[in-house]
Design an enzyme around this catalytic site. Sequence first.
Site, PDB file in Angstrom:
ATOM      1  N   ARG A  29      10.296 -23.219 103.604  1.00  0.00           N
ATOM      2  CA  ARG A  29      10.351 -23.138 105.073  1.00  0.00           C
ATOM      3  C   ARG A  29      10.396 -21.691 105.553  1.00  0.00           C
ATOM      4  NH1 ARG A  29      13.463 -20.918 109.049  1.00  0.00           N
ATOM      5  NH2 ARG A  29      15.332 -21.404 107.819  1.00  0.00           N
ATOM      6  N   ASP A  30      11.498 -21.016 105.315  1.00  0.00           N
ATOM      7  CA  ASP A  30      11.660 -19.642 105.789  1.00  0.00           C
ATOM      8  C   ASP A  30      10.696 -18.695 105.070  1.00  0.00           C
ATOM      9  OD1 ASP A  30      12.758 -17.537 107.210  1.00  0.00           O
ATOM     10  OD2 ASP A  30      14.478 -17.310 105.895  1.00  0.00           O
ATOM     11  N   HIS A 222      23.271 -15.610 103.986  1.00  0.00           N
ATOM     12  CA  HIS A 222      21.803 -15.536 103.983  1.00  0.00           C
ATOM     13  C   HIS A 222      21.431 -14.073 104.205  1.00  0.00           C
ATOM     14  CE1 HIS A 222      17.782 -17.445 105.230  1.00  0.00           C
ATOM     15  NE2 HIS A 222      17.611 -16.137 105.416  1.00  0.00           N
ATOM     16  N   HIS A 224      18.966 -10.627 103.843  1.00  0.00           N
ATOM     17  CA  HIS A 224      17.648 -10.024 103.669  1.00  0.00           C
ATOM     18  C   HIS A 224      17.830  -8.686 102.971  1.00  0.00           C
ATOM     19  CE1 HIS A 224      15.131 -12.504 106.693  1.00  0.00           C
ATOM     20  NE2 HIS A 224      16.179 -13.208 106.304  1.00  0.00           N
ATOM     21  N   CYS A 255      11.447 -12.856 109.243  1.00  0.00           N
ATOM     22  CA  CYS A 255      11.770 -13.519 110.501  1.00  0.00           C
ATOM     23  C   CYS A 255      10.659 -13.206 111.492  1.00  0.00           C
ATOM     24  CB  CYS A 255      13.112 -13.055 111.052  1.00  0.00           C
ATOM     25  SG  CYS A 255      13.519 -13.798 112.653  1.00  0.00           S
ATOM     26  N   ASN A 264      13.486 -12.191 102.331  1.00  0.00           N
ATOM     27  CA  ASN A 264      14.756 -12.770 101.914  1.00  0.00           C
ATOM     28  C   ASN A 264      15.126 -12.298 100.511  1.00  0.00           C
ATOM     29  OD1 ASN A 264      15.385 -14.855 104.064  1.00  0.00           O
ATOM     30  ND2 ASN A 264      13.323 -15.498 103.512  1.00  0.00           N
TER      31      ASN A 264
END
Length: 313
Positions: A29-30, A222, A224, A255, A264
């Site tokens: 997804r991300d 989470h 980065h 993002c 990420n």
Amino acid sequence: MTARDLGLPSRVPAPGLPERVTIWEVGPRDGLQNEDAVVPVEVKLEFLDRLADAGLTTVEATSFVHPKWVPQLADAEELLAGLTPRDGVRYPVLVPNERGLDRALAAGVRHIAIFASATETFANRNLNRTLDSQMAMFEPVVSRAVAEGLDVRGYVSMCWGDPWEGAVEPGAVVSVGRRLLDMGCSQLSLGDTIGVATAGHVAALVNAFTDAGTPVSALAVHFHDTYGQALANTVEALRHGVTTVDSSAGGLGGCPYAESATGNLATEDLVWCLDGLGVDTGVDLDKLADTSAWMATKLGRPSPSRVVRALRG
């Protein structure tokens, strides 16, 4: 002797860390949402299957965001219809609003996530909302989902820094996070959206939540890797009791609404680090590296993950 020959790091347990960490895999997804060229649904399905086969037990599959905003995930219904679930594996989806929840319920989804901002500016840019009005949007989503028996995760973005507002005070993040938990979210994922966190700031935010009465078991992180701090920040969070870490296979993603956000934390880099520290993840690093190397060929570029490059380069 090369990293390929070694295959795994030397396992030297460190004190003060949990015995086991749950990895919340966000690559499908991300990780893929920023890709310009549409990835075929068949490739996405194989990606999901390979990740589950590597031992990942939580794999965020897709999002029900409007296709206008994230064209890469316009195939969410088709993807979920074609997915063959694995026993013991969860496939959460991101749900932006009530319309997204309607789609998730129709698809039979049992685990969802919502995406909130800790700062006023990003709430406006990402959601076209204020901090308060984003909560008004999420409240019926969460209450309906909980009533339907769904598990709801709350993402909080810009937890350590915002490109427009600068450093973010822990109290502001706690205020947003507590409101999401009070709505019915079972877990908060604290996002370093632009990768500016450092270990001391991570400790301060986790402590601010626990001081406010939030159990550390309700927190995930989470990170980065914009400034190369993601692994250091992760280990610091683990030292403070966090046991769920988000990462993306091959280091994919960023993002789409924050240009300064780079990729990420790579799942392979995370697993290599935790294996070396004696922390169990249940993930087969060899299979995972194969999966990310395979996906890199599908995307037509090398994997950003240092471990993937070392083992499969």
